[in-house]
Design a protein around this motif. Structure first.
Motif, short mmCIF file in Angstrom:
data_model
loop_
_atom_site.label_atom_id
_atom_site.label_comp_id
_atom_site.label_asym_id
_atom_site.label_seq_id
_atom_site.Cartn_x
_atom_site.Cartn_y
_atom_site.Cartn_z
N ASN A 130 0.84 -1.19 0.00
CA ASN A 130 0.00 0.00 0.00
C ASN A 130 0.88 1.25 0.00
O ASN A 130 1.73 1.43 0.86
N PHE A 131 0.66 2.10 -0.97
CA PHE A 131 1.44 3.33 -1.08
C PHE A 131 0.53 4.52 -0.79
O PHE A 131 -0.57 4.62 -1.34
N GLY A 132 0.98 5.39 0.09
CA GLY A 132 0.17 6.54 0.47
C GLY A 132 -0.65 6.26 1.70
O GLY A 132 -0.41 5.31 2.45
N ASP A 133 -1.64 7.11 1.91
CA ASP A 133 -2.50 7.01 3.10
C ASP A 133 -3.89 6.50 2.75
O ASP A 133 -4.89 6.85 3.38
N LEU A 134 -3.99 5.66 1.72
CA LEU A 134 -5.28 5.12 1.33
C LEU A 134 -5.69 3.98 2.27
O LEU A 134 -4.83 3.25 2.77
N PRO A 135 -7.00 3.79 2.51
CA PRO A 135 -7.45 2.67 3.35
C PRO A 135 -7.10 1.33 2.70
O PRO A 135 -7.28 1.15 1.49
N THR A 136 -6.62 0.42 3.48
CA THR A 136 -6.26 -0.91 2.98
C THR A 136 -7.36 -1.90 3.38
O THR A 136 -7.28 -2.55 4.42
N TYR A 137 -8.39 -1.98 2.55
CA TYR A 137 -9.55 -2.80 2.89
C TYR A 137 -9.21 -4.29 2.92
O TYR A 137 -9.73 -5.03 3.76
N ALA A 138 -8.35 -4.73 2.01
CA ALA A 138 -7.99 -6.14 1.99
C ALA A 138 -7.22 -6.52 3.26
O ALA A 138 -7.53 -7.52 3.90
N SER A 139 -6.24 -5.70 3.63
CA SER A 139 -5.49 -5.98 4.85
C SER A 139 -6.39 -5.93 6.08
O SER A 139 -6.26 -6.75 7.00
N TYR A 140 -7.31 -4.98 6.08
CA TYR A 140 -8.26 -4.88 7.21
C TYR A 140 -9.11 -6.14 7.32
O TYR A 140 -9.34 -6.65 8.42
N PHE A 141 -9.56 -6.66 6.18
CA PHE A 141 -10.38 -7.88 6.21
C PHE A 141 -9.59 -9.07 6.74
O PHE A 141 -10.08 -9.83 7.58
N MET A 145 -2.93 1.76 11.01
CA MET A 145 -2.29 1.03 9.92
C MET A 145 -3.21 0.86 8.73
O MET A 145 -2.78 0.93 7.57
N THR A 146 -4.50 0.59 8.98
CA THR A 146 -5.43 0.31 7.88
C THR A 146 -6.21 1.54 7.43
O THR A 146 -6.84 1.50 6.37
N LYS A 147 -6.21 2.60 8.24
CA LYS A 147 -6.96 3.82 7.95
C LYS A 147 -8.47 3.56 7.88
O LYS A 147 -9.20 4.26 7.18
N ILE A 148 -8.93 2.57 8.62
CA ILE A 148 -10.35 2.22 8.66
C ILE A 148 -10.82 2.29 10.09
O ILE A 148 -10.30 1.57 10.96
N GLU A 149 -11.82 3.13 10.35
CA GLU A 149 -12.35 3.31 11.70
C GLU A 149 -13.58 2.43 11.89
O GLU A 149 -14.71 2.90 11.92
N PHE A 150 -13.36 1.15 12.00
CA PHE A 150 -14.46 0.21 12.22
C PHE A 150 -13.92 -0.95 13.04
O PHE A 150 -12.87 -1.52 12.69
N PRO A 151 -14.60 -1.33 14.13
CA PRO A 151 -14.06 -2.38 15.01
C PRO A 151 -13.91 -3.71 14.27
O PRO A 151 -14.89 -4.23 13.71
N PRO A 152 -12.72 -4.30 14.26
CA PRO A 152 -12.54 -5.60 13.60
C PRO A 152 -13.41 -6.70 14.21
O PRO A 152 -13.76 -7.65 13.50
#
Length: 272
Positions: free
Chosen positions: A202-213, A238-245
């Motif tokens: 992942n390059f930049g500050d984009l959300p990494t949805y695959a890694s988060y999953f 790390m994932t830039k996703i604000e949702f509880p795993p």
């Protein structure tokens, strides 16, 4: 039609399992191992900090260590208890006899699963006094302990259901166990690997949805994120996703367990 208000398969399996001396000896060894782990931790930490008491931070670290250890043991034991539930009946040539009774496929599958997982539930309940010792030192709350045990139950349900599924669709117990352990290894090790690979690519500050999953379906990572706010914040950064795993984990493992049971019920009389 059978109008009895209980499941004969469940009652028979529970009696066989809990009347076996090996079950209680295994439980004793399990508790002894956990106790030795706690004692060793106390001895090491009191020696390092040169005091005769435990502070809340060290108590919390012990709680996290116990949680990871117990999750690992449950992931190791659940396939061994469920992967041979149906295939063993097939190898003993008693499955056809069982299918000629008035029990439905659902009763047989559910009875085998609950009887197998009941032993793991007993193990969890037996370790509660050990966890309660940590309340004396602080750093651990009953809510935290309850959340961990709910995740334990969901995990063993899902893994146990996968074991029942493979036991139903395969003809050999050894093949069923290998397949179930393969799923467990994928959920614990390969998901962690895919998570880090996704972050690296992942390059930049984009959300990494695959890694988060991948992280959200890893039992070790999720249970640590539940009990440690710092880990949860780290995952968010790390994932830039604000949702509880744990929400994704609950949905995924519930669907995995229920789906495996539905397929096993459908395949039981086809794969005989």
């Amino acid at each position: 039609m059978n109008h009895r208000p209980f499941n004969p398969v469940l009652l028979k399996e529970i009696k066989l399992r809990f009347r076996n001396a090996k079950s209680f000896s295994s439980l004793a060894f399990y508790l002894i191992a956990i106790t030795l782990f706690i004692l060793a931790y106390f001895i090491i930490m009191t020696g390092v900090i040169q005091t005769s008491y435990m502070n809340p931070t060290n108590s919390f670290i012990l709680f996290c260590s116990l949680t990871v250890l117990q999750m690992g043991l449950l992931l190791f034991m659940a396939p061994a208890l469920t992967a041979g539930a149906i295939s063993t009946e097939r190898e003993k040539q008693t499955l056809n006899i069982l299918l000629t009774t008035t029990q439905t496929s659902t009763q047989i599958i559910i009875g085998k699963l609950v009887a197998s997982l009941a032993y793991l539930v007993v193990l969890l309940i037996a370790t509660l006094p050990m966890y309660s010792i940590l309340f004396l030192f602080g750093g651990v709350s009953p809510t935290m302990l309850g959340s961990v045990f709910l995740q334990f139950l969901l995990t063993v349900f899902a893994v146990g259901s996968v074991g029942i599924l493979f036991s139903t669709v395969t003809k050999k117990t050894i093949l069923s166990m290998i397949s179930t352990y393969g799923v467990v290894i994928f959920l614990t090790f390969f998901t962690a690997m895919f998570f880090f690979v996704g972050l690296v690519n992942n390059f930049g500050d984009l959300p990494t949805y695959a890694s988060y999953f991948w992280l959200s379906i890893n039992p070790i990572a999720v249970v640590l994120s539940v009990i440690s706010p710092d880990i949860a914040i780290g995952v968010e950064e790390m994932t830039k996703i604000e949702f509880p795993p744990v929400v994704v984990y609950t949905i995924f493992y519930s669907l995995l367990g229920i789906g495996s049971l539905l397929i096993a019920v459908k395949k039981l009389r086809i794969e005989k």
